[in-house]
Scaffold this active site. Structure first.
Site: not given
Ligand code: DX5
Ligand code: ZN
Length: 232
Positions: A23, A48, A50, A52, A81, A83, A152, A190, A192
């Site tokens: 990511s 990946h 993200d 947002m 991805h 969000m 998630m 996705d 942790g």
């Protein structure tokens, strides 16, 4: 090897070798090209990304200019991805920016069937992301229309959060649903993900592991990716 072979085609050809998708959220944005080149040389399979919006999630990350800049240098598919609320308004723009896979959130899409087909019609792989509280069963009437489920394992919005253990069981349920429905969807986990939980996630049926902090927070990201590729 072309983009196609490194992504879904490659995956099926090699029969079930899992993929690693570092990511970019945890990369050094002041040295983005350096980090992209590092991933090009590594065993990473996808980038990946993200996105947002500060509305669907309580954080704002990056948008089109950064995706386009990454696309210029990336030699592997971009796994984007979203969000964000109202993703339908931007599908074409994400395609133009270079997205290969585009995942929207189940919780953000009242007309999910229309959205995933619009993504596919634009020539991208369609993914659906589900929050930790969203039951896997809610995917039963969409699972044969999609290429990817982004499960998630943290509440979306930030990198470096603690993995939620209930994910292990959810991955099992999802694998079962995919088999029952004869879907070809891949399972991406996705949030942790680290060298300790990776092996059980893979055993339970994960096909793609996203890792931000574990990769970019390590001393040797290339080596960490290689370890994740070996199965953690
Ligand atoms: C969280 C993002 C994740 C995040 C993963 O909202 O969707 O992709 O970047 O980062 P780590 O692996 O650090 O949890
Ligand atoms: Zn993500």
């Amino acid at each position: 090897m072309g983009e196609k072979e490194r992504g879904f085609g490659f995956f099926y050809l090699c029969n079930m070798k899992h993929l690693i998708a570092p990511s970019i959220l945890s990369a050094d944005f002041a040295n983005l090209q350096r980090d992209v080149e590092m991933l090009n040389k590594s065993e990473a399979d996808w980038f990946h990304l993200d996105v947002m919006d500060g509305v669907f999630v309580p954080n704002i990350s990056f948008g089109f200019p950064i995706i386009k800049a990454i696309k210029k240098h990336a030699k592997k598919p971009l796994d984007v991805h979203l969000m964000i609320v109202n993703p339908d308004n931007y599908l074409q723009a994400f395609k133009d920016a270079g997205a290969n896979n585009l995942s929207v959130h189940y919780e953000a899409c009242p007309h999910l069937h229309r959205t995933v087909h619009a993504i596919r019609d634009l020539g991208m792989k369609a993914g659906v992301a589900i929050n930790p509280h969203t039951p896997v069963n809610f995917l039963q009437d969409i699972i044969t229309d999609i290429d990817l489920v982004c499960m998630m394992s943290v509440n979306p919005g930030f990198g470096g959060q603690k993995f939620i253990d209930a994910t292990f069981q959810k991955v099992k349920y999802l694998k079962q649903l995919i088999k029952t429905k004869k879907s070809k969807a891949m399972i991406e986990v996705d949030g942790g993900v680290d060298l300790k939980n990776a092996s059980l996630l893979l055993k339970n049926g994960a096909d793609v592991l996203v890792a931000g902090n574990t990769v970019f927070g390590s001393k040797n990201p290339v080596e960490t990716i290689a370890q994740l590729k070996k199965g953690g």
